[in-house]
Design a protein around this motif. Structure first.
Motif, PDB file in Angstrom:
ATOM      1  N   THR A  18       0.912  -0.961   0.067  1.00 36.73           N
ATOM      2  CA  THR A  18      -0.027  -0.032  -0.050  1.00 36.73           C
ATOM      3  C   THR A  18       0.855   1.387   0.164  1.00 36.73           C
ATOM      4  O   THR A  18       0.640   2.200  -0.707  1.00 36.73           O
ATOM      5  CB  THR A  18      -1.030  -0.039   1.369  1.00 36.73           C
ATOM      6  N   ASP A  21       2.613   1.438  -3.583  1.00 34.29           N
ATOM      7  CA  ASP A  21       1.874   1.810  -4.478  1.00 34.29           C
ATOM      8  C   ASP A  21       1.328   3.450  -4.293  1.00 34.29           C
ATOM      9  O   ASP A  21       1.029   3.919  -5.455  1.00 34.29           O
ATOM     10  CB  ASP A  21       0.592   0.884  -4.323  1.00 34.29           C
ATOM     11  N   SER A  22       1.450   3.985  -3.261  1.00 36.05           N
ATOM     12  CA  SER A  22       0.940   5.245  -2.935  1.00 36.05           C
ATOM     13  C   SER A  22       1.966   6.187  -3.677  1.00 36.05           C
ATOM     14  O   SER A  22       1.634   7.135  -4.134  1.00 36.05           O
ATOM     15  CB  SER A  22       0.775   5.654  -1.636  1.00 36.05           C
ATOM     16  N   ARG A  26      -0.452   7.433  -6.754  1.00 33.77           N
ATOM     17  CA  ARG A  26      -1.258   8.249  -6.046  1.00 33.77           C
ATOM     18  C   ARG A  26      -0.761   9.783  -5.729  1.00 33.77           C
ATOM     19  O   ARG A  26      -1.053  10.740  -4.962  1.00 33.77           O
ATOM     20  CB  ARG A  26      -1.544   7.801  -4.672  1.00 33.77           C
ATOM     21  N   GLU A  29      -2.608  12.692  -5.367  1.00 36.27           N
ATOM     22  CA  GLU A  29      -3.394  12.671  -3.961  1.00 36.27           C
ATOM     23  C   GLU A  29      -2.710  13.146  -2.958  1.00 36.27           C
ATOM     24  O   GLU A  29      -3.252  13.500  -1.616  1.00 36.27           O
ATOM     25  CB  GLU A  29      -3.979  11.376  -3.718  1.00 36.27           C
ATOM     26  N   TRP A  30      -1.374  13.335  -3.170  1.00 36.07           N
ATOM     27  CA  TRP A  30      -0.501  13.829  -1.646  1.00 36.07           C
ATOM     28  C   TRP A  30       0.335  14.893  -2.202  1.00 36.07           C
ATOM     29  O   TRP A  30       0.933  15.661  -1.262  1.00 36.07           O
ATOM     30  CB  TRP A  30       0.189  12.423  -1.116  1.00 36.07           C
ATOM     31  N   LEU A 136      -2.203  10.861   3.823  1.00 30.24           N
ATOM     32  CA  LEU A 136      -3.023  10.026   2.903  1.00 30.24           C
ATOM     33  C   LEU A 136      -2.975   8.622   3.121  1.00 30.24           C
ATOM     34  O   LEU A 136      -3.957   7.753   3.059  1.00 30.24           O
ATOM     35  CB  LEU A 136      -2.463  10.123   1.433  1.00 30.24           C
ATOM     36  N   LEU A 137      -1.890   8.090   3.735  1.00 32.10           N
ATOM     37  CA  LEU A 137      -1.639   6.775   3.940  1.00 32.10           C
ATOM     38  C   LEU A 137      -2.521   6.360   5.400  1.00 32.10           C
ATOM     39  O   LEU A 137      -2.978   5.084   5.504  1.00 32.10           O
ATOM     40  CB  LEU A 137      -0.386   6.447   4.049  1.00 32.10           C
ATOM     41  N   ASN A 140      -6.408   8.262   4.523  1.00 27.12           N
ATOM     42  CA  ASN A 140      -6.851   8.332   3.008  1.00 27.12           C
ATOM     43  C   ASN A 140      -7.442   9.773   2.643  1.00 27.12           C
ATOM     44  O   ASN A 140      -8.236   9.842   1.898  1.00 27.12           O
ATOM     45  CB  ASN A 140      -7.964   7.155   2.874  1.00 27.12           C
TER      46      ASN A 140
END
Length: 145
Positions: A18, A21-22, A26, A29-30, A136-137, A140
């Motif tokens: 996870t 992958d972020s 993502r 998103e961050w 984010l982690l 979310n």
């Protein structure tokens, strides 16, 4: 005098895939709401934009759940004299599991205290890594700019 590259770390209670992958998938998103390209595989290129500031990266290494390397291939930093100071630098992401958590360690190779951008960029990276990415982690909900 030895140069010290910028380094930032955050530790999160999420599975290692996870966290990895972020960083890969993502980024909008961050880090940067204005994101173009792909950041998922070795050889991919992507650009992040903050007003007139932009940075284009090429992914030069992708070792699943271990390391990702982004090389700066183009940039424009309007707030300093050397507007392309980041060009040729590398952002190295490393991932380690320990005690049921994942430590994400980032080194911006070439961003040193001697760099014109160091003070401003140091604060920016700290906020993105220890604030937005961490949130984010864990919740979310990142806080991209």
């Amino acid at each position: 005098m030895k140069q010290h590259n910028y380094q930032g770390t955050t530790t999160v209670q999420v599975p290692l895939p996870t966290a990895f992958d972020s960083i890969r998938r993502r980024v909008p998103e961050w880090w940067a709401k204005h994101f173009e390209g792909s950041s998922q595989s070795k050889g991919d290129r992507f650009t992040v934009r903050f007003g007139t500031t932009f940075v284009t990266f090429e992914i030069t290494e992708m070792l699943p759940n271990q390391q990702i390397v982004w090389k700066v291939v183009d940039n424009y930093l309007p707030f300093i004299d050397n507007k392309t100071e980041w060009q040729g630098t590398e952002v190295v992401w490393e991932f380690k599991e320990q005690d049921g958590a994942v430590q994400i360690h980032m080194t911006h190779v070439g961003l040193t205290p001697e760099s014109e951008c160091f003070e401003v960029c140091n604060k920016g990276w700290n906020g993105h890594i220890q604030g937005s990415l961490h949130n984010l982690l864990m919740e979310n909900k990142g806080n991209p700019q």
